[in-house]
Design an enzyme around this catalytic site. Sequence first.
Site, short mmCIF file in Angstrom:
data_model
loop_
_atom_site.label_atom_id
_atom_site.label_comp_id
_atom_site.label_asym_id
_atom_site.label_seq_id
_atom_site.Cartn_x
_atom_site.Cartn_y
_atom_site.Cartn_z
N THR A 139 0.82 -1.20 0.00
CA THR A 139 0.00 0.00 0.00
C THR A 139 0.86 1.26 0.00
O THR A 139 1.99 1.24 0.50
CB THR A 139 -0.91 0.01 1.25
OG1 THR A 139 -1.56 1.28 1.37
CG2 THR A 139 -0.11 -0.23 2.52
N ASP A 140 0.30 2.35 -0.51
CA ASP A 140 1.01 3.62 -0.44
C ASP A 140 1.05 4.18 0.98
O ASP A 140 1.82 5.10 1.28
CB ASP A 140 0.39 4.65 -1.39
CG ASP A 140 -1.08 4.94 -1.10
OD1 ASP A 140 -1.68 4.29 -0.22
OD2 ASP A 140 -1.65 5.83 -1.77
N GLU A 141 0.25 3.60 1.89
CA GLU A 141 0.22 4.10 3.26
C GLU A 141 1.54 3.88 4.00
O GLU A 141 1.77 4.49 5.04
CB GLU A 141 -0.95 3.48 4.02
CG GLU A 141 -2.29 3.88 3.44
CD GLU A 141 -3.47 3.46 4.32
OE1 GLU A 141 -3.37 3.58 5.56
OE2 GLU A 141 -4.48 3.02 3.76
N TYR A 166 -1.38 -0.59 11.16
CA TYR A 166 -1.58 -1.21 9.85
C TYR A 166 -0.44 -0.87 8.89
O TYR A 166 0.23 -1.76 8.34
CB TYR A 166 -2.92 -0.79 9.24
CG TYR A 166 -2.98 -0.99 7.74
CD1 TYR A 166 -2.75 -2.25 7.19
CD2 TYR A 166 -3.25 0.07 6.88
CE1 TYR A 166 -2.80 -2.44 5.81
CE2 TYR A 166 -3.30 -0.12 5.51
CZ TYR A 166 -3.06 -1.37 4.98
OH TYR A 166 -3.10 -1.57 3.63
N LYS A 170 2.66 -3.24 7.27
CA LYS A 170 2.85 -3.40 5.82
C LYS A 170 4.24 -2.92 5.42
O LYS A 170 4.89 -3.54 4.56
CB LYS A 170 1.77 -2.63 5.06
CG LYS A 170 0.40 -3.27 5.11
CD LYS A 170 0.37 -4.67 4.53
CE LYS A 170 0.59 -4.70 3.04
NZ LYS A 170 0.50 -6.09 2.49
#
Length: 350
Positions: A139-141, A166, A170
């Site tokens: 994810t870009d998060e 989260y 990741k």
Amino acid sequence: MAATVAGFVILGPMRVLVTGGAGFIGSNFVLRARETRPDWTLTVIDSMTYAANRHSLAPVLSELGGDGSVRLVEGSVADAALVDGLVADHDVVVHFAAESHNDNSLDSPWPFVESNVVGTFTLLEAIRKHGKRLHHISTDEVYGDLELDDPERFTERTPVNPSSPYSATKAGADLLVRAWIRSFGIDATVSNCSNNYGPRQHVEKFIPRQITNILDGVKPKVYGSGLNVRDWIHVDDHNDAVIAILEQGRLGETYLIGADGERNNLDIVRMLLEIMGKPADWFDHVDDRPGHDLRYAIDSSKLRAETDWRPRYGDVRAGLEATVEWYAANRDWWEAAKVESERTYARLGR
């Protein structure tokens, strides 16, 4: 089996193991792959938590009246013995399995550590042992956030700077994959994608929560000011990009996937209200989420330069219209989950 020509991986008929293949993006990947790559043999492993839905795979599972072209194995990617046997029997692993809901990670972080970090480690060790190919979905998060007026976008060179349990787990998983590539020479690629939307997404997530609220005659809920920006991409565009990376990407590389879909949350809610025939101000503000990232933005120029991938849904509104139609036509898919999800949001005051 895979062959490498001029640095690119060329894939023909393959046995593909899809982790998390009964979840939102994973199930859409399975259905998309069956449609566009009929010579692939697909197996799904999924722990079937609340976020998974067996019925998302109904067209391909014989027990649900489908064509029986896909096998579903219920189990965790953190189960070393199960994962080892499955990886040994497949050519390529596409790793979607992850706990992914930020609110849940703030409420209970351990499942995110177990699935995202321990699960990825377990998978990597099986990949290393059996010499298989891996594509890791992220994810870009992991990059944190950008200021609302910042002209920059995330690239493959952006340092990780996660904000939540989260995104931290990741980021940890991404770094494990990169370390296994460098230290052990495994055949792997990584992709970091912007926010997905589309059919079969759990109703706890932002867009399906608003759509199903409106369908139920309930005002949508907007965190804080609603000015937080996400870079939206339709799930089919994401999965087409994953297939392009599998077939055209360079081993060892990371690719960012985005469709130039930056919109703030208020814009999305108002667009949904217009599509669904409601007044533009028919929504409620609720308390903001702790550590809520301001803005995500993806620069996908590397992916577009090295593959032939381009998004089909360049217009967010067109993708949202198709998504609204799917939820309106599939109430039996989401109604039971909606009750539980809204009960959790009520407890959190959001």
